[in-house]
Structures are given as structure tokens and as C-alpha cells.
Design a protein around this motif. Structure first.
Motif, mmCIF file in Angstrom:
data_model
loop_
_atom_site.group_PDB
_atom_site.id
_atom_site.type_symbol
_atom_site.label_atom_id
_atom_site.label_comp_id
_atom_site.label_asym_id
_atom_site.label_seq_id
_atom_site.Cartn_x
_atom_site.Cartn_y
_atom_site.Cartn_z
ATOM 1 N N THR A 193 -3.035 -4.590 -18.635
ATOM 2 C CA THR A 193 -3.046 -4.575 -20.090
ATOM 3 C C THR A 193 -3.370 -3.209 -20.655
ATOM 4 O OG1 THR A 193 -5.331 -5.342 -20.084
ATOM 5 C CG2 THR A 193 -3.613 -7.012 -20.322
ATOM 6 N N GLU A 194 -4.143 -2.395 -19.971
ATOM 7 C CA GLU A 194 -4.534 -1.106 -20.528
ATOM 8 C C GLU A 194 -3.439 -0.054 -20.386
ATOM 9 O OE1 GLU A 194 -8.407 0.120 -20.107
ATOM 10 O OE2 GLU A 194 -9.222 -1.884 -20.155
ATOM 11 N N GLN A 195 -2.474 -0.267 -19.509
ATOM 12 C CA GLN A 195 -1.442 0.721 -19.256
ATOM 13 C C GLN A 195 -0.159 0.471 -20.039
ATOM 14 O OE1 GLN A 195 -0.858 0.892 -15.033
ATOM 15 N NE2 GLN A 195 -3.022 1.215 -14.631
ATOM 16 N N TRP A 196 -0.093 -0.627 -20.763
ATOM 17 C CA TRP A 196 1.155 -0.997 -21.407
ATOM 18 C C TRP A 196 1.317 -0.325 -22.771
ATOM 19 C CZ3 TRP A 196 2.414 -3.811 -25.895
ATOM 20 C CH2 TRP A 196 3.778 -4.087 -26.012
ATOM 21 N N THR A 197 2.529 0.089 -23.061
ATOM 22 C CA THR A 197 2.907 0.528 -24.403
ATOM 23 C C THR A 197 4.287 -0.040 -24.696
ATOM 24 O OG1 THR A 197 3.854 2.595 -23.565
ATOM 25 C CG2 THR A 197 1.583 2.685 -24.357
ATOM 26 N N PRO A 198 4.568 -0.294 -25.983
ATOM 27 C CA PRO A 198 5.898 -0.806 -26.360
ATOM 28 C C PRO A 198 6.980 0.226 -26.056
ATOM 29 C CG PRO A 198 4.326 -1.058 -28.148
ATOM 30 C CD PRO A 198 3.678 -0.187 -27.124
ATOM 31 N N PRO A 199 8.227 -0.230 -26.096
ATOM 32 C CA PRO A 199 9.328 0.700 -25.839
ATOM 33 C C PRO A 199 9.433 1.764 -26.930
ATOM 34 C CG PRO A 199 10.167 -1.452 -26.516
ATOM 35 C CD PRO A 199 8.694 -1.586 -26.365
ATOM 36 N N THR A 200 10.056 2.851 -26.571
ATOM 37 C CA THR A 200 10.381 3.898 -27.542
ATOM 38 C C THR A 200 11.883 3.866 -27.749
ATOM 39 O OG1 THR A 200 10.562 5.512 -25.765
ATOM 40 C CG2 THR A 200 8.425 5.352 -26.879
ATOM 41 N N GLY A 201 12.378 4.670 -28.642
ATOM 42 C CA GLY A 201 13.808 4.683 -28.913
ATOM 43 C C GLY A 201 14.131 3.802 -30.100
ATOM 44 N N SER A 202 15.366 3.311 -30.134
ATOM 45 C CA SER A 202 15.809 2.565 -31.310
ATOM 46 C C SER A 202 16.040 1.078 -31.056
ATOM 47 C CB SER A 202 17.099 3.190 -31.849
ATOM 48 O OG SER A 202 18.119 3.100 -30.868
ATOM 49 N N GLN A 203 15.971 0.636 -29.811
ATOM 50 C CA GLN A 203 16.300 -0.749 -29.480
ATOM 51 C C GLN A 203 15.085 -1.505 -28.950
ATOM 52 O OE1 GLN A 203 19.404 -2.064 -30.062
ATOM 53 N NE2 GLN A 203 19.798 -0.071 -30.986
ATOM 54 N N ALA A 204 15.069 -2.807 -29.261
ATOM 55 C CA ALA A 204 14.061 -3.682 -28.670
ATOM 56 C C ALA A 204 14.364 -3.829 -27.176
ATOM 57 C CB ALA A 204 14.085 -5.049 -29.351
ATOM 58 N N ALA A 205 13.334 -4.136 -26.414
ATOM 59 C CA ALA A 205 13.499 -4.348 -24.974
ATOM 60 C C ALA A 205 12.999 -5.738 -24.608
ATOM 61 C CB ALA A 205 12.720 -3.290 -24.198
ATOM 62 N N ALA A 206 13.704 -6.418 -23.724
ATOM 63 C CA ALA A 206 13.273 -7.725 -23.225
ATOM 64 C C ALA A 206 12.245 -7.474 -22.128
ATOM 65 C CB ALA A 206 14.455 -8.511 -22.690
ATOM 66 N N LEU A 207 11.005 -7.853 -22.396
ATOM 67 C CA LEU A 207 9.920 -7.608 -21.450
ATOM 68 C C LEU A 207 9.320 -8.932 -20.980
ATOM 69 C CD1 LEU A 207 8.181 -4.597 -23.223
ATOM 70 C CD2 LEU A 207 9.826 -4.557 -21.348
ATOM 71 N N PRO A 208 8.863 -8.982 -19.731
ATOM 72 C CA PRO A 208 8.347 -10.235 -19.172
ATOM 73 C C PRO A 208 6.938 -10.549 -19.664
ATOM 74 C CG PRO A 208 8.121 -8.486 -17.559
ATOM 75 C CD PRO A 208 8.860 -7.899 -18.738
ATOM 76 N N THR A 209 6.705 -11.815 -19.955
ATOM 77 C CA THR A 209 5.357 -12.268 -20.266
ATOM 78 C C THR A 209 4.602 -12.445 -18.953
ATOM 79 O OG1 THR A 209 6.067 -14.571 -20.221
ATOM 80 C CG2 THR A 209 6.092 -13.461 -22.368
ATOM 81 N N GLY A 210 3.276 -12.456 -19.058
ATOM 82 C CA GLY A 210 2.463 -12.717 -17.884
ATOM 83 C C GLY A 210 2.099 -11.503 -17.063
ATOM 84 N N THR A 211 2.640 -10.346 -17.377
ATOM 85 C CA THR A 211 2.299 -9.130 -16.644
ATOM 86 C C THR A 211 1.248 -8.339 -17.409
ATOM 87 O OG1 THR A 211 4.496 -9.017 -15.679
ATOM 88 C CG2 THR A 211 3.201 -6.993 -15.649
ATOM 89 N N TRP A 212 1.602 -7.892 -18.578
ATOM 90 C CA TRP A 212 0.675 -7.131 -19.422
ATOM 91 C C TRP A 212 0.000 -8.032 -20.444
ATOM 92 C CZ3 TRP A 212 5.825 -5.279 -18.999
ATOM 93 C CH2 TRP A 212 5.981 -4.235 -18.074
ATOM 94 N N TRP A 213 0.711 -9.072 -20.858
ATOM 95 C CA TRP A 213 0.249 -9.979 -21.903
ATOM 96 C C TRP A 213 1.045 -11.271 -21.850
ATOM 97 C CZ3 TRP A 213 4.991 -10.196 -23.817
ATOM 98 C CH2 TRP A 213 5.764 -9.031 -23.844
ATOM 99 N N ASP A 214 0.519 -12.307 -22.474
ATOM 100 C CA ASP A 214 1.265 -13.508 -22.816
ATOM 101 C C ASP A 214 1.532 -13.415 -24.313
ATOM 102 O OD1 ASP A 214 1.089 -14.477 -20.225
ATOM 103 O OD2 ASP A 214 -0.372 -16.039 -20.696
ATOM 104 N N ALA A 215 2.450 -14.205 -24.805
ATOM 105 C CA ALA A 215 2.759 -14.205 -26.234
ATOM 106 C C ALA A 215 2.581 -15.611 -26.790
ATOM 107 C CB ALA A 215 4.190 -13.725 -26.478
ATOM 108 N N VAL A 216 2.042 -15.692 -27.994
ATOM 109 C CA VAL A 216 1.870 -16.972 -28.676
ATOM 110 C C VAL A 216 2.870 -16.999 -29.823
ATOM 111 C CG1 VAL A 216 0.294 -18.455 -29.961
ATOM 112 C CG2 VAL A 216 -0.559 -17.096 -28.038
#
Length: 138
Positions: free
Chosen positions: A5-28
């Protein structure tokens, strides 16, 4: 499960990225009306929140921290038996529509929401919607 969790940052650039849950975070995942009410309850105690093109809100929480939740219209997206769900994560600087954007901006030191506080806020939001006579949660 090991988390980064401490090493994660969102993507850069102009497009969203499909990222897996359960690695850095879960989503509600929460419908907009319930989510906006919960945001009002949480105030500054909310971590980062993604809003997608369908006006659904997603809080990021520590992996596995809400695995036992069972709330109406609230879905926890995490890895189940090692299989992740993917979430479209907008670039770090996308703060407005169109498309997925950060409803509550990402900050490195506070992007995860305390799951206990989020759970309580969601209960209040759901009770408020039920009290308004809106059984469907809209």
C-alpha cells in the motif's frame, strides 16, 4: 496476503488503467446517492475516492479489511482466492469528468480510508435513504 500500500501511486498520462484489487488496496463500490451521503459523513476522514462514468463511487481501503461486509447496494471488490477484480483507475491528475476521475483526490499519505469509519458512514447513508422512503437506494 502481502500488500504494497505504501508504494502504490495512480497511473500518469491521459488514460485510466485497469488495476487489480487485493494487491495495493480493495475498493468499496457504492451508488452515487449513497456515496455522496457517506462522503458528507466522513468529511476530511475520507481517503481517495474514484467516481466512474456511471456515477458510481469507489473508496480505496486496505486489502481484506472489508471481506465480511454485507451491506445492501455496497460491493467490496478484492481478490477472492487469489483472483482479482480490476478497477479502472484514473490518472492522478484527473479531477473532473468526463470519464473516471478522482472525486476525492489521491494523496500519497492518505489515500486509504479507514474501513471502520467508512462502514459506519455507509450505514448512516443507507439508513438515511431508507428513511426517505427510497427502498431502491436511489
Amino acid at each position: 496476503m502481502t500488500t504494497n500500500t505504501e508504494q502504490w501511486t495512480p497511473p500518469t498520462g491521459s488514460q485510466a488503467a485497469a488495476l487489480p484489487t487485493g494487491t495495493w488496496w480493495d475498493a468499496v463500490r457504492v451508488p452515487e446517492n449513497i456515496g455522496e451521503h457517506a462522503l458528507g459523513v466522513l468529511g476530511a476522514r475520507s481517503g481517495a475516492v474514484i467516481k466512474d462514468r456511471c456515477n458510481t463511487l469507489y473508496w480505496l481501503i486496505a486489502p481484506g479489511s472489508a471481506a465480511t461486509w454485507n451491506l445492501y447496494r455496497v460491493h467490496v471488490l478484492g481478490a477472492v482466492e487469489g483472483v482479482a477484480t480490476y478497477l479502472g483507475v484514473p490518472p492522478v491528475d484527473r479531477l473532473t469528468p468526463p470519464g473516471s476521475h478522482w472525486r476525492v483526490p489521491f494523496t500519497r499519505d492518505g489515500y486509504l480510508t479507514d474501513p471502520r469509519l467508512l462502514y459506519k458512514a455507509l450505514i448512516r447513508a443507507l439508513l438515511s435513504a431508507a428513511g426517505d422512503g427510497r427502498r431502491d437506494g436511489r
